[in-house]
Design a protein around this motif. Structure first.
Motif, PDB file in Angstrom:
ATOM      1  N   UNK A  10      39.619  41.149  43.011  1.00 55.76           N
ATOM      2  CA  UNK A  10      39.851  42.634  43.010  1.00 55.76           C
ATOM      3  C   UNK A  10      40.440  43.147  41.682  1.00 55.76           C
ATOM      4  N   UNK A  11      41.378  42.533  41.216  1.00 54.10           N
ATOM      5  CA  UNK A  11      42.032  42.888  40.048  1.00 54.10           C
ATOM      6  C   UNK A  11      42.277  41.848  39.239  1.00 54.10           C
ATOM      7  N   UNK A  12      41.292  41.002  39.163  1.00 50.65           N
ATOM      8  CA  UNK A  12      41.324  39.833  38.086  1.00 50.65           C
ATOM      9  C   UNK A  12      39.925  39.515  37.413  1.00 50.65           C
ATOM     10  N   UNK A  13      39.800  39.538  36.169  1.00 53.94           N
ATOM     11  CA  UNK A  13      38.504  39.431  35.546  1.00 53.94           C
ATOM     12  C   UNK A  13      38.005  37.959  35.807  1.00 53.94           C
ATOM     13  N   UNK A  14      36.826  37.688  35.119  1.00 53.91           N
ATOM     14  CA  UNK A  14      35.989  36.316  35.369  1.00 53.91           C
ATOM     15  C   UNK A  14      36.855  35.267  34.712  1.00 53.91           C
ATOM     16  N   UNK A  15      37.797  35.616  33.901  1.00 50.84           N
ATOM     17  CA  UNK A  15      38.564  34.647  33.160  1.00 50.84           C
ATOM     18  C   UNK A  15      39.883  34.248  34.351  1.00 50.84           C
ATOM     19  N   UNK A  16      40.015  35.089  35.280  1.00 55.86           N
ATOM     20  CA  UNK A  16      41.153  34.737  36.232  1.00 55.86           C
ATOM     21  C   UNK A  16      42.192  35.796  35.563  1.00 55.86           C
ATOM     22  N   UNK A  17      42.121  36.453  34.596  1.00 59.42           N
ATOM     23  CA  UNK A  17      43.280  37.349  34.097  1.00 59.42           C
ATOM     24  C   UNK A  17      43.224  38.800  34.733  1.00 59.42           C
ATOM     25  N   UNK A  18      44.419  39.232  34.923  1.00 58.25           N
ATOM     26  CA  UNK A  18      44.783  40.539  35.152  1.00 58.25           C
ATOM     27  C   UNK A  18      43.798  41.630  34.758  1.00 58.25           C
ATOM     28  N   UNK A  19      43.250  42.320  35.695  1.00 57.88           N
ATOM     29  CA  UNK A  19      42.070  43.497  35.017  1.00 57.88           C
ATOM     30  C   UNK A  19      42.042  44.455  36.194  1.00 57.88           C
ATOM     31  N   UNK A  20      42.274  45.803  35.882  1.00 61.78           N
ATOM     32  CA  UNK A  20      42.291  46.883  36.882  1.00 61.78           C
ATOM     33  C   UNK A  20      40.621  46.826  37.537  1.00 61.78           C
ATOM     34  N   UNK A  21      39.837  46.504  36.593  1.00 57.92           N
ATOM     35  CA  UNK A  21      38.338  46.783  37.015  1.00 57.92           C
ATOM     36  C   UNK A  21      37.780  45.435  37.791  1.00 57.92           C
ATOM     37  N   UNK A  22      38.558  44.444  37.751  1.00 60.26           N
ATOM     38  CA  UNK A  22      38.323  43.322  38.471  1.00 60.26           C
ATOM     39  C   UNK A  22      37.066  42.445  38.158  1.00 60.26           C
ATOM     40  N   UNK A  23      36.255  41.787  38.944  1.00 55.05           N
ATOM     41  CA  UNK A  23      35.201  41.151  38.457  1.00 55.05           C
ATOM     42  C   UNK A  23      34.043  41.349  39.491  1.00 55.05           C
ATOM     43  N   UNK A  24      33.034  41.011  39.299  1.00 57.29           N
ATOM     44  CA  UNK A  24      31.730  40.924  40.229  1.00 57.29           C
ATOM     45  C   UNK A  24      31.843  39.668  41.147  1.00 57.29           C
ATOM     46  N   UNK A  25      32.014  39.880  42.428  1.00 55.99           N
ATOM     47  CA  UNK A  25      32.261  38.363  43.019  1.00 55.99           C
ATOM     48  C   UNK A  25      31.416  38.113  44.280  1.00 55.99           C
ATOM     49  N   UNK A  26      31.270  37.268  44.764  1.00 53.91           N
ATOM     50  CA  UNK A  26      30.592  36.803  45.921  1.00 53.91           C
ATOM     51  C   UNK A  26      31.579  36.711  47.128  1.00 53.91           C
ATOM     52  N   UNK A  27      31.209  37.277  48.328  1.00 54.15           N
ATOM     53  CA  UNK A  27      32.363  37.230  49.584  1.00 54.15           C
ATOM     54  C   UNK A  27      32.746  35.741  49.791  1.00 54.15           C
TER      55      UNK A  27
END
Length: 198
Positions: free
Chosen positions: A78-95
């Motif tokens: 929800x609040x981590x990017x594809x690299x696993x780092x904090x990001x308010x925009x998060x990542x696109x993720x599979x349930x």
């Protein structure tokens, strides 16, 4: 007064940074598989940086062009990017309940709706019939397979509506699924459904 101006300036800078960070950067796009008809070694390179990477999703002609990750829970990205780092925009993720190889009867992919069109911001444009018709396809690339996907229905689900469930136990075959979807269809919507065609 100076404190208010400083806070206002910081808030504007932070909002701009979140919006910019939601688009796939050139650094990230270097890992995008070049050929959607074959599995790509670039995904393996991205998986070496983050083993939660499970694929790449592209909806042709939109801003939806991101790697997919899958965490142990649905809150992990929800609040981590594809690299696993904090990001308010998060990542696109599979349930987290879905199989990473997309072999379930259905799979759910999440992302934030960004007002600037990033992440799943373009999903809201699918309420327009002409936009939906102009963007009927995409690709799903997994580490060992590649699929063409066809967008075939748009379904509206508002945040205040009771949780939407098509079925509770074993996912049905496509015809019963489509019957359940058709019962909730409207002329426009926010949620896209796609199926693999190859």
């Amino acid at each position: 007064m100076a404190v208010l101006l400083a806070f206002g300036g910081f808030a504007l800078w932070q909002d701009a940074a979140v919006s910019r960070g939601a688009f796939a950067s050139a650094d990230l796009l270097q890992y995008k598989p070049a050929d959607k008809n074959t599995a790509a070694p670039t995904l393996a390179e991205l998986q070496a940086l983050n083993p939660d990477v499970c694929g790449w999703l592209t909806i042709d002609g939109t801003h939806i062009d991101y790697p997919l990750v899958q965490g142990a829970t649905n809150m992990d990205y929800i609040n981590r990017d594809v690299y696993g780092e904090f990001s308010l925009s998060g990542a696109v993720f599979l349930d987290s309940r879905s199989k990473a190889d997309f072999s379930d009867g259905y799979s759910i992919v999440y992302a934030h709706h960004m007002e600037n069109g990033a992440m799943f911001g373009d999903v809201s444009k699918f309420v327009q019939a002409d936009y939906f018709a102009a963007h009927p396809s995409g690709s799903l690339i997994l580490p060992d397979a590649a699929y063409e996907i066809e967008l075939f229905v748009c379904l509206r689900q508002t945040p205040t509506t009771r949780r939407f469930t098509l079925w509770s136990a074993t996912p049905p075959t496509l015809p019963p699924c489509l019957t359940a979807v058709q019962a909730r269809l409207c002329s426009s919507g926010r949620w896209m459904w796609a199926r693999r065609t190859g």
